[in-house]
Design an enzyme around this catalytic site. Structure first.
Site, PDB file in Angstrom:
ATOM      1  CG  ASP A 192      -1.633   1.146   1.205  1.00 47.97           C
ATOM      2  OD1 ASP A 192      -1.452   2.185   0.935  1.00 47.97           O
ATOM      3  OD2 ASP A 192      -2.913   0.835   1.687  1.00 47.97           O
ATOM      4  CG  HIS A 193       1.112   4.431  -3.009  1.00 51.00           C
ATOM      5  ND1 HIS A 193      -0.192   4.256  -3.445  1.00 51.00           N
ATOM      6  CD2 HIS A 193       1.129   6.131  -3.148  1.00 51.00           C
ATOM      7  CE1 HIS A 193      -0.798   5.485  -3.581  1.00 51.00           C
ATOM      8  NE2 HIS A 193       0.009   6.270  -3.418  1.00 51.00           N
TER       9      HIS A 193
ATOM     10  CG  HIS B  60      -4.561   4.252  -0.775  1.00 48.99           C
ATOM     11  ND1 HIS B  60      -3.519   3.636  -0.639  1.00 48.99           N
ATOM     12  CD2 HIS B  60      -4.497   4.578  -1.675  1.00 48.99           C
ATOM     13  CE1 HIS B  60      -3.316   3.152  -1.769  1.00 48.99           C
ATOM     14  NE2 HIS B  60      -3.865   3.934  -2.658  1.00 48.99           N
TER      15      HIS B  60
END
Ligand code: BG6
Length: 513
Positions: free
Chosen positions: A197-198, A260
């Protein structure tokens, strides 16, 4: 302020050098490789965090070979601003990049990949550690892992590791996420799976833990006694850009919330972990997500808002409506905006709503967490109306200008006792400078050293979908009647404001420092 002193105590690069390994990128000719992965590897090389015994093998269907693949990447990652030092690092990396052409479903491609890994490892003296980055459409995740298993490429032996980084979206609802977890666990152990999950690569997100648990003064007030509510916003000014096809199958809720925004929520709300080991942190995050009661059908009507952008003005220029974007159906009912009002049913947070909001084509770009504290308990200043009293607000800005600010009331100078709101502001760049980064550096590096803290565990992903799936179900059963319901360049549909007004609250004017 002593900004330079603090900055000078932070070395340019910290930490151990990553393990000797081969990184395999599936879908290597795509966007992610050139935009994020190669630049991130260059930055890791710049910071001397990559092992000298390191290589990348790209696998994709495009008809390329190692030479043409290197050439393509070289053109894509360099531009006019590339300095000679950066170019030298880039060349160092490009010399270590190889290409295997093949279809993701063809067992022969995995045989060729195995042979290539063996050849490159021998040539460069690389230990037999491999990680596979699945930068492909989600329908291939299960298939690639199955093929890796069948080709023996996922088997750990002789003390060497095999890891797989899985991109988002991980499933499209609870059932598909469970099925995907079950599928890949046929081949891989949980410790080999890195669900990326960036958002967790962003400095401010990681700083949330340091802020909460590295300081003694915040934790005692971090609960229902002092906090009125929490707002978590990820607002974007961009539309769907070139991703209309994907977005039509996803929408804002699936695209941003279970991953996110739930990362931001769980790090904000979790209990102190017993250590910073991967499982200790993720246990606490999972507990928070499991404590969110899934919304009933009635809740979905009163505690969620969905929206889709119409045309409007962004940055002074007209922009098209969502339905006029490429690869979007002319009568699409896909959401590009969402608000959820969630509770966390535990002792710390009972009765404290968490308003989660995200949308595209909004008035400004800002990702932030707002901790709204309760009002002072009684009126000391007789001429100040209760509504005029400043409430304390802590804002954690994740993007674009990373930092933290605290709002409090101060006396406005003059003979009268009047109160105004002022802010103490910490800005990341002022203290620490800014080092160009894609946000993927830390995550790639952590995978290479075997630290899963910043990756989602199976139960966290499923807990996220457990919250979101009932909303998707109700929305699907009741198609929206008023789409498009907000103009590009606005703050979303009026129902989003009305939801907070009903609770006697307002959205923070996001995008302001
Ligand atoms: C991606 C979403 O995961 O995150 C995009 O698919 C979104 O739709 C992006 O634009 C936002 O990321 P960031 O880092 O720009 O906030």
């Amino acid at each position: 302020m002593a900004t330079t002193e603090i900055a000078s105590t932070v070395p340019a690069a910290q930490g151990q050098i990553a393990d000797s390994c081969v990184m395999v990128i599936f879908g290597a000719s795509g966007d992610l490789t050139k935009r994020k992965l190669i630049p991130a590897l260059c930055n890791l090389a710049r910071d001397k965090l990559l092992s000298g015994e390191f290589a990348v093998i790209g696998l994709a269907t495009r008809d390329l070979d190692t030479e043409s693949f290197r050439q393509k990447l070289s053109e894509e990652v360099r531009d006019d601003t590339t300095t000679p030092a950066e170019a030298a690092i880039c060349d160092w990396l490009l010399q270590r990049i190889h290409y295997v052409q093949g279809s993701l479903e063809d067992p022969q491609a995995y045989q060729r990949l195995g042979a290539q890994i063996a050849a490159v490892s021998k040539e460069r003296g690389i230990r037999a550690n491999h990680f596979y980055y699945l930068a492909v459409a989600p329908r291939f995740f299960g298939e690639i892992v199955r093929q890796l298993g069948a080709a023996g490429l996922a088997r750990e032996d002789g003390g060497n590791w095999r890891r797989v980084i899985v991109e988002k979206p991980f499933g499209r609802d609870l059932e598909s996420a469970r099925a995907l977890n079950a599928d890949i666990k046929q081949v891989l152990a949980e410790r080999q799976i890195y669900r990326i999950d960036h958002y967790l690569g962003k400095e401010t997100v990681q700083n949330l833990m340091v802020f909460r648990f590295g300081n003694g003064i915040f934790e005692p007030i971090w609960n229902r006694r002092y906090i009125d509510h929490v707002q978590i916003t990820a607002a974007e000014t961009v539309g769907v850009e070139t991703r209309g096809g994907y977005y039509e199958t996803s929408g804002a809720l699936r695209d941003m919330v279970p991953n996110h925004l739930f990362q931001l929520l769980s790090l904000t709300a979790m209990e102190p972990p017993i250590s910073f080991s991967a499982n200790a942190v993720r246990d606490e995050q999972a507990k928070v997500l499991n404590a969110i009661p899934p919304l009933t059908h009635e809740d979905v009507l009163s505690r969620t808002v969905r929206g889709q952008y119409g045309e409007g003005i962004i940055g002074g220029a007209p922009v098209p409506a969502y339905r006029a974007e490429a690869n979007v159906a002319p009568a699409s009912s896909t959401d590009s905006f969402v608000v959820l009002k969630l509770n966390i049913d535990n002792w710390r947070w009972a009765g404290v709503p968490f308003y989660v909001r995200t949308g595209k084509r909004l008035a400004s770009r800002a990702t932030e967490i707002v901790i709204q504290f309760r009002r002072a308990p009684f009126m000391l200043f007789r001429k100040t109306g209760v509504g005029d009293l400043t409430t304390n607000q802590l804002v954690i800005r994740v993007a674009p200008s990373e930092g933290i600010s605290l709002r409090f009331g101060a006396k406005i100078p003059g003979p009268l006792m009047r109160q105004g709101a002022v802010e103490m502001d910490f800005c990341y760049a002022d203290y620490f400078g800014s080092n160009p980064s894609t946000g993927y550096e830390r995550l790639l590096y952590d995978c290479m050293i075997g630290d899963q803290t910043l990756f989602q565990r199976a139960d966290m992903v499923e807990a996220g979908w457990t919250v979101v799936t009932p909303v998707l179900d109700v929305w699907q059963a009741l198609p929206p009647r008023s789409f498009p319901n907000y103009a590009s360049g606005s703050w979303g549909p009026k129902e989003a404001d009305e939801m907070l007004e009903r609770d006697g609250r307002v959205w923070r004017e996001t995008g302001t420092a």
